[in-house]
Write a protein that holds these residues in place. Structure first.
Motif, short mmCIF file in Angstrom:
data_model
loop_
_atom_site.label_atom_id
_atom_site.label_comp_id
_atom_site.label_asym_id
_atom_site.label_seq_id
_atom_site.Cartn_x
_atom_site.Cartn_y
_atom_site.Cartn_z
N SER A 179 36.39 68.98 -11.67
CA SER A 179 35.57 68.14 -12.55
C SER A 179 34.51 68.94 -13.28
CB SER A 179 34.89 67.03 -11.74
OG SER A 179 35.83 66.23 -11.06
N VAL A 180 34.20 68.48 -14.51
CA VAL A 180 33.20 69.12 -15.36
C VAL A 180 32.27 68.05 -15.95
CG1 VAL A 180 32.83 70.64 -17.34
CG2 VAL A 180 34.88 70.91 -15.95
N PRO A 181 31.23 67.64 -15.26
CA PRO A 181 30.97 67.86 -13.85
C PRO A 181 31.51 66.68 -13.05
CG PRO A 181 29.07 66.82 -14.81
CD PRO A 181 30.12 66.92 -15.92
N CYS A 182 31.40 66.73 -11.73
CA CYS A 182 31.74 65.55 -10.93
C CYS A 182 30.65 64.50 -11.14
CB CYS A 182 31.88 65.91 -9.45
SG CYS A 182 30.34 66.29 -8.60
N PHE A 183 31.04 63.25 -11.09
CA PHE A 183 30.08 62.17 -11.32
C PHE A 183 29.03 62.06 -10.21
CE2 PHE A 183 28.66 57.75 -11.00
CZ PHE A 183 28.18 57.54 -12.28
N PRO A 184 29.38 62.14 -8.92
CA PRO A 184 28.36 61.91 -7.90
C PRO A 184 27.19 62.87 -7.93
CG PRO A 184 30.55 61.72 -6.96
CD PRO A 184 30.73 62.29 -8.33
N TYR A 185 27.44 64.17 -8.22
CA TYR A 185 26.39 65.17 -8.07
C TYR A 185 26.07 65.93 -9.35
CZ TYR A 185 27.93 64.27 -3.29
OH TYR A 185 28.30 63.64 -2.13
N GLY A 186 26.88 65.80 -10.38
CA GLY A 186 26.59 66.47 -11.64
C GLY A 186 26.82 67.96 -11.63
N VAL A 187 27.62 68.46 -10.70
CA VAL A 187 27.91 69.90 -10.64
C VAL A 187 29.34 70.15 -11.10
CG1 VAL A 187 26.23 70.32 -8.80
CG2 VAL A 187 28.60 69.79 -8.20
N VAL A 188 29.53 71.31 -11.73
CA VAL A 188 30.86 71.70 -12.22
C VAL A 188 31.61 72.41 -11.10
CG1 VAL A 188 32.09 73.12 -13.89
CG2 VAL A 188 30.04 71.87 -14.59
N ASP A 189 32.84 72.01 -10.89
CA ASP A 189 33.66 72.64 -9.85
C ASP A 189 34.07 74.06 -10.27
OD1 ASP A 189 33.66 70.53 -8.00
OD2 ASP A 189 35.28 69.50 -9.05
N PRO A 190 34.43 74.91 -9.30
CA PRO A 190 34.82 76.30 -9.62
C PRO A 190 36.21 76.35 -10.25
CG PRO A 190 35.02 75.90 -7.26
CD PRO A 190 34.40 74.67 -7.85
N LEU A 191 36.28 76.04 -11.52
CA LEU A 191 37.58 75.95 -12.20
C LEU A 191 38.32 77.27 -12.28
CD1 LEU A 191 38.85 73.32 -13.16
CD2 LEU A 191 36.38 73.11 -13.00
N PRO A 192 37.66 78.42 -12.47
CA PRO A 192 38.43 79.67 -12.46
C PRO A 192 39.20 79.88 -11.15
CG PRO A 192 36.31 80.05 -13.47
CD PRO A 192 36.26 78.66 -12.89
N GLU A 193 38.59 79.54 -10.04
CA GLU A 193 39.28 79.67 -8.75
C GLU A 193 40.39 78.63 -8.62
OE1 GLU A 193 36.51 79.81 -5.42
OE2 GLU A 193 34.94 80.42 -6.82
N LEU A 194 40.14 77.43 -9.09
CA LEU A 194 41.19 76.40 -9.03
C LEU A 194 42.36 76.78 -9.93
CD1 LEU A 194 39.04 73.15 -8.98
CD2 LEU A 194 40.61 73.91 -7.19
N SER A 195 42.07 77.41 -11.06
CA SER A 195 43.15 77.87 -11.94
C SER A 195 44.02 78.89 -11.23
CB SER A 195 42.54 78.47 -13.21
OG SER A 195 43.52 79.09 -14.01
N GLU A 196 43.39 79.83 -10.54
CA GLU A 196 44.16 80.84 -9.80
C GLU A 196 45.00 80.19 -8.72
OE1 GLU A 196 41.47 83.75 -8.34
OE2 GLU A 196 40.83 84.41 -10.32
N LEU A 197 44.43 79.21 -8.02
CA LEU A 197 45.18 78.50 -6.98
C LEU A 197 46.39 77.78 -7.59
CD1 LEU A 197 45.55 77.44 -4.09
CD2 LEU A 197 43.92 75.61 -4.65
N ALA A 198 46.17 77.08 -8.71
CA ALA A 198 47.27 76.36 -9.34
C ALA A 198 48.39 77.30 -9.75
CB ALA A 198 46.75 75.59 -10.55
N LEU A 199 48.03 78.45 -10.30
CA LEU A 199 49.05 79.42 -10.72
C LEU A 199 49.80 79.98 -9.52
CD1 LEU A 199 47.12 81.37 -13.49
CD2 LEU A 199 49.04 79.82 -13.84
N SER A 200 49.07 80.27 -8.46
CA SER A 200 49.71 80.87 -7.28
C SER A 200 50.66 79.92 -6.59
CB SER A 200 48.64 81.36 -6.30
OG SER A 200 47.95 80.28 -5.69
N ARG A 201 50.42 78.61 -6.71
CA ARG A 201 51.27 77.61 -6.05
C ARG A 201 52.17 76.86 -7.03
NH1 ARG A 201 49.30 76.29 -0.88
NH2 ARG A 201 48.01 78.02 -0.14
N ASP A 202 52.13 77.26 -8.29
CA ASP A 202 52.93 76.60 -9.33
C ASP A 202 52.65 75.10 -9.36
OD1 ASP A 202 54.71 76.41 -11.43
OD2 ASP A 202 56.47 76.17 -10.15
N LEU A 203 51.35 74.75 -9.47
CA LEU A 203 50.93 73.36 -9.47
C LEU A 203 50.21 73.03 -10.77
CD1 LEU A 203 49.57 73.04 -5.82
CD2 LEU A 203 51.69 72.07 -6.73
#
Length: 413
Positions: A179-203
């Motif tokens: 999320s950019v950002p998440c609604f409850p706390y207003g913080v942006v999630d670590p999208l670069p790391e999530l991108s790497e995870l998605a690529l590594s698992r083909d998701l």
């Protein structure tokens, strides 16, 4: 309340008076008393969007291809401008929707249908892995499509725990969310790391930028530490971003984007067994108000990058002042380090439900967060002139509140 269908028409003046009387009971949102639902920039921006909306008040965007080619052109230009903003690669596609929920529903459907096609299993019930802070629209989409959802606790800094999400993935997982950002706390999630995870698992990685999509890029341009989150990250498959939030466009107006046409293929609806012939839409809804398309086109063109940067600078300065004021109240702390203009805050030693009641008694609609117990505000420039009054009332409400008893605050949105 009169429940009878009127026998005869009422005079226009009487109708206007009745509308004014009903609206008199609404909370003063123009005075910054509401912590969500409405988003204000400047009066001029509001007028530009309103006037464009009313100019195309009657037109129906369902007929944009056959009847209202003006709306088709405007929507195509809105999508093109947004894809430029979000670093869309060659072949990226998108469209306008009625709001963030519909944008998310379309992204989940496209992901589900794509996964079923790749697996050769038209009934596969792929699961979604997302932070506990992700928007309920993902669960709504999953409920409509009979898909399991796995909500994963966030890190101590309230951002998505990528390692924990990786541990929740199995052979049936089809979608990850940040999320950019998440609604409850207003913080942006670590999208670069999530991108790497998605690529590594083909998701499929969906970026929910419904709140911050038309805010975060300009905050980055101003030097704020917002991580990359859009199609510049190779693992991002789709993005949702609401124009009617911090794009400051008239409701209803959101956008959804896909890295390529293949990923977008499953987003819409296509039926060819009807007596009238083929019925196909790229959205869940059929009729769409032309005013929403026109208003978005007008506001984007009126503001441009320069205008949005100026609004972002004011919003961030206001946010910083609110944070400083909240932290100056004894015992009060802001949860996490908010990246844009959503704040969640509370005091462990106080009954935050009582603080909320104190704010309500002073004329504010209290936004609430349950874990940890606290208050919540999603601020636009409507909240700029009332900052000192809000902080003063918050200080008084906190001083009056009883010690915490362990009961969680509750909110229904």
């Amino acid at each position: 309340m009169d429940t009878r269908f009127p026998e005869g028409g009422r005079p226009r003046a009487e109708i206007d008076a009745a509308l004014d009387a009903m609206a008199a009971g609404d909370v003063d949102w123009r005075g910054g008393r509401v912590p969500l639902y409405v988003f204000g920039a400047t009066a001029e921006v509001g007028e530009v969007g309103r006037d464009a909306f009313m100019r195309f008040f009657t037109e129906n965007a369902l007929g944009a291809k056959r009847a209202f080619t003006s709306l088709r052109r405007m929507e195509e230009e809105v999508v093109a401008m947004a894809l430029d903003l979000f670093h869309g690669p060659e072949g990226a596609v998108g469209g306008m929707t009625s709001g963030g929920t519909e944008s998310i529903l379309l992204a989940v459907k496209a992901c589900r249908d794509g996964a079923r096609a790749r697996r050769g299993d038209p009934a596969h019930r792929g699961n979604l892995v997302l932070p506990v802070s992700a928007h309920p629209a993902f669960d709504k989409a999953a409920a409509l499509m009979d898909l399991p959802v796995r909500r994963i606790p966030v890190r101590a800094d309230l951002r998505a725990d990528v390692a924990a999400m990786a541990g929740a993935i199995d052979a049936d997982t089809i979608l990850l969310v940040g999320s950019v950002p998440c609604f409850p706390y207003g913080v942006v999630d670590p999208l670069p790391e999530l991108s790497e995870l998605a690529l590594s698992r083909d998701l499929w990685l969906h970026v929910d930028a419904c709140v911050g999509g038309y805010f975060a890029p300009f905050a980055r341009e101003l030097g704020r530490p917002i991580p990359e989150f859009d199609f510049a990250l190779p693992g991002v498959a789709s993005i949702s971003a609401d124009l009617h939030k911090f794009g400051f466009c008239p409701k209803p107006a959101s956008t959804v984007f896909f890295r390529d046409a293949a990923r977008a293929a499953g987003r819409g609806f296509d039926l060819d067994v009807w007596p009238n012939g083929r019925f196909a839409t790229a959205t869940f809804v059929g009729t769409r108000p032309g005013g929403g398309v026109a208003g978005a086109w007008a506001v984007l063109n009126f503001l441009g990058r320069e205008g949005y940067r100026a609004l972002a600078a004011r919003l961030l300065a206001m946010r910083d002042d609110y944070v400083a004021g909240i932290r100056a109240i004894p015992g009060m702390r802001v949860f996490g380090e908010p990246d844009l203009s959503i704040l969640a805050f509370g005091a462990e030693a106080l009954d935050m439900g009582a603080v909320a009641a104190g704010m309500e008694a002073r004329g504010w609609v209290p936004g609430l967060v349950r874990e940890p117990p606290g208050l919540h505000i999603m601020m636009s420039l409507l909240h700029e002139p009332v900052r000192e009054r809000y902080l003063g009332d918050l200080r008084e409400a906190a001083a009056e509140a009883a010690p915490a008893q362990g009961a969680a605050v509750q909110a229904v949105y």
